[in-house]
Each structure stands twice: as C-alpha cells, then as structure tokens.
Scaffold this motif. Structure first.
Motif, mmCIF file in Angstrom:
data_model
loop_
_atom_site.group_PDB
_atom_site.id
_atom_site.type_symbol
_atom_site.label_atom_id
_atom_site.label_comp_id
_atom_site.label_asym_id
_atom_site.label_seq_id
_atom_site.Cartn_x
_atom_site.Cartn_y
_atom_site.Cartn_z
ATOM 1 N N MET A 170 24.199 -51.546 22.865
ATOM 2 C CA MET A 170 23.129 -50.735 23.418
ATOM 3 C C MET A 170 23.746 -49.472 24.026
ATOM 4 O O MET A 170 24.733 -49.536 24.729
ATOM 5 N N ASP A 171 23.131 -48.351 23.762
ATOM 6 C CA ASP A 171 23.545 -47.050 24.282
ATOM 7 C C ASP A 171 23.413 -47.029 25.806
ATOM 8 O O ASP A 171 22.446 -47.547 26.358
ATOM 9 N N LEU A 172 24.359 -46.419 26.488
ATOM 10 C CA LEU A 172 24.326 -46.372 27.944
ATOM 11 C C LEU A 172 23.219 -45.488 28.505
ATOM 12 O O LEU A 172 22.957 -45.512 29.698
ATOM 13 N N CYS A 173 22.576 -44.716 27.681
ATOM 14 C CA CYS A 173 21.459 -43.884 28.137
ATOM 15 C C CYS A 173 20.111 -44.443 27.705
ATOM 16 O O CYS A 173 19.074 -44.022 28.200
ATOM 17 N N HIS A 174 20.121 -45.396 26.778
ATOM 18 C CA HIS A 174 18.873 -45.938 26.235
ATOM 19 C C HIS A 174 18.181 -46.859 27.244
ATOM 20 O O HIS A 174 18.801 -47.718 27.845
ATOM 21 N N VAL A 175 16.883 -46.642 27.416
ATOM 22 C CA VAL A 175 16.056 -47.526 28.226
ATOM 23 C C VAL A 175 14.918 -47.993 27.318
ATOM 24 O O VAL A 175 14.177 -47.172 26.786
ATOM 25 N N PRO A 176 14.788 -49.303 27.111
ATOM 26 C CA PRO A 176 13.730 -49.798 26.228
ATOM 27 C C PRO A 176 12.341 -49.415 26.740
ATOM 28 O O PRO A 176 12.130 -49.290 27.952
ATOM 29 N N ALA A 177 11.411 -49.266 25.819
ATOM 30 C CA ALA A 177 10.041 -48.910 26.183
ATOM 31 C C ALA A 177 9.421 -49.990 27.068
ATOM 32 O O ALA A 177 8.724 -49.688 28.034
ATOM 33 N N TRP A 232 16.472 -57.655 30.259
ATOM 34 C CA TRP A 232 16.723 -56.758 29.127
ATOM 35 C C TRP A 232 18.125 -56.147 29.206
ATOM 36 O O TRP A 232 18.770 -55.910 28.193
ATOM 37 N N TYR A 233 18.610 -55.923 30.400
ATOM 38 C CA TYR A 233 19.891 -55.269 30.653
ATOM 39 C C TYR A 233 21.087 -56.177 30.354
ATOM 40 O O TYR A 233 22.216 -55.711 30.283
ATOM 41 N N LEU A 234 20.862 -57.478 30.176
ATOM 42 C CA LEU A 234 21.968 -58.399 29.895
ATOM 43 C C LEU A 234 22.663 -58.071 28.573
ATOM 44 O O LEU A 234 23.844 -58.359 28.400
ATOM 45 N N ALA A 235 21.926 -57.445 27.664
ATOM 46 C CA ALA A 235 22.524 -57.055 26.381
ATOM 47 C C ALA A 235 23.591 -55.977 26.551
ATOM 48 O O ALA A 235 24.385 -55.743 25.637
ATOM 49 N N LEU A 236 23.638 -55.348 27.717
ATOM 50 C CA LEU A 236 24.672 -54.348 27.984
ATOM 51 C C LEU A 236 26.037 -54.997 28.222
ATOM 52 O O LEU A 236 27.070 -54.352 28.072
ATOM 53 N N MET A 237 26.046 -56.260 28.610
ATOM 54 C CA MET A 237 27.307 -56.940 28.907
ATOM 55 C C MET A 237 28.010 -57.335 27.612
ATOM 56 O O MET A 237 27.379 -57.549 26.595
ATOM 57 N N ALA A 238 29.331 -57.407 27.677
ATOM 58 C CA ALA A 238 30.122 -57.698 26.484
ATOM 59 C C ALA A 238 30.906 -58.993 26.683
ATOM 60 O O ALA A 238 31.414 -59.255 27.772
ATOM 61 N N PRO A 239 31.028 -59.802 25.627
ATOM 62 C CA PRO A 239 31.810 -61.033 25.738
ATOM 63 C C PRO A 239 33.307 -60.755 25.820
ATOM 64 O O PRO A 239 33.786 -59.718 25.358
ATOM 65 N N ASN A 240 34.031 -61.676 26.399
ATOM 66 C CA ASN A 240 35.481 -61.610 26.543
ATOM 67 C C ASN A 240 36.136 -61.622 25.164
ATOM 68 O O ASN A 240 35.854 -62.477 24.344
ATOM 69 N N PRO A 289 30.543 -57.476 32.745
ATOM 70 C CA PRO A 289 29.314 -56.777 33.113
ATOM 71 C C PRO A 289 29.487 -55.291 33.382
ATOM 72 O O PRO A 289 28.536 -54.617 33.762
ATOM 73 N N SER A 290 30.679 -54.726 33.175
ATOM 74 C CA SER A 290 30.923 -53.344 33.606
ATOM 75 C C SER A 290 30.013 -52.322 32.912
ATOM 76 O O SER A 290 29.685 -51.305 33.513
ATOM 77 N N ARG A 291 29.594 -52.580 31.671
ATOM 78 C CA ARG A 291 28.662 -51.637 31.030
ATOM 79 C C ARG A 291 27.299 -51.666 31.716
ATOM 80 O O ARG A 291 26.625 -50.647 31.819
ATOM 81 N N LEU A 292 26.890 -52.824 32.190
ATOM 82 C CA LEU A 292 25.633 -52.920 32.941
ATOM 83 C C LEU A 292 25.705 -52.046 34.182
ATOM 84 O O LEU A 292 24.768 -51.321 34.518
#
Length: 163
Positions: free
Chosen positions: A1-8, A14-22, A33-36
């Motif tokens: 997910m783009d760091l500027c994108h906000v879903p409609a 919804w923001y959990l998709a910003l996190m990345a697995p180890n 969680p740093s991208r969140l």
C-alpha cells in the motif's frame, strides 16, 4: 500500500496492511509496523481504534513497552493530552524502578522496568495477539486492540497474507 493512499472506506484495521512481515529471521519481531507509523491517516485511525474502548474512562497516564510500544503509546497519550510512561528493558532507567520478568516475541526471558514515582493503581492494556501472554493480560485487565475479529487468526498464527 502506498504511504499516501487513504482508502475511500476506512473500516477498523484497514491500516494493518501497511505492516510488513519479518524477512530477517527469528531474532526479529514477526511483523514490522514502521510503515504504519509513517502513514499519517493510518496512524491516526489506529490510535483512534485503540482508544475507542476507553472512551469516558478516567485516564491519568498512558504507558508503552520498549520499544514499539513507545510509538503508539506516545501517540495515544498525545491524543488524550496525558503523560506517557516508558516501560523499559532492565538497566536503562537511572531512577528507582519496579522490575517484572517477561518473555519477548522470540521467547527470550527478559526484565522490564518502570519508574516507581510515576505509577498508581489501575491498568488497562492493548494486545494484538491471542498468545499466552496476551490471554493472561486480557483475563486481568480492560483491553483494546486494533485487529478486527476476521483478521485475528492471522495475527495469532503470525500470517498476514492480506486479501
């Protein structure tokens, strides 16, 4: 997910998709969680969701555990206009402390400390996993978390596989 994108439509989590697995192995947390934290609306919505169960409660202070808990805890404290208490790994505070053993995300036994001049009775907690420790906390304290029930099994099994 783009760091500027906000879903409609922004449903809880919804923001959990910003996190990345180890991708670095067992010496690291299973999720980053740093991208969140970098996403302004995601961070704001996450904090709002975490604070929702405490609406109307008398809150004196927010505490967060070293180190990732410092970010969400401080954000929650700022939102509530309350102070923030850092719960640190043992040996980092130069004042009188209380210590408590715990197991970190890798299962290693450690000690955490908090300053004794800043605490008073009354505790609430935020948990993300239904781990042994998370269940222990949920049985004893008022809890909040930002993981929707439909996604909880993925967190419990440390699998995200976002749809």
């Amino acid at each position: 997910m783009d760091l500027c994108h906000v879903p409609a439509t922004r449903e809880k989590g919804w923001y959990l998709a910003l996190m990345a697995p180890n991708v670095k192995g067992p010496n690291y947390a299973w999720l980053d969680p740093s991208r969140l934290y970098c996403h302004p609306q995601g961070l704001q919505d996450c904090v709002a969701d975490l604070l929702q169960p405490f609406q109307g409660d008398a809150i004196d202070m927010v505490a967060g555990i070293d180190a990732m808990g410092f970010i969400l805890g401080a954000a929650a404290a700022a939102t509530l206009r309350k102070g923030f208490l850092a719960i640190r790994k043992a040996g980092h505070l130069c004042v009188q402390t209380e210590a408590q053993p715990y197991s970190d995300y890798s299962g290693r036994q450690k000690l955490m400390e908090l300053r004794t001049d800043a605490i008073s009775p009354g505790v609430a907690a935020i948990c993300m996993e239904s781990s042994e420790g998370g269940k222990w906390i949920q049985e004893r304290y008022k809890c909040s978390h930002c993981v929707p029930p439909r996604l909880q099994p993925r967190f419990d099994q440390h699998q995200l596989g976002w749809d």
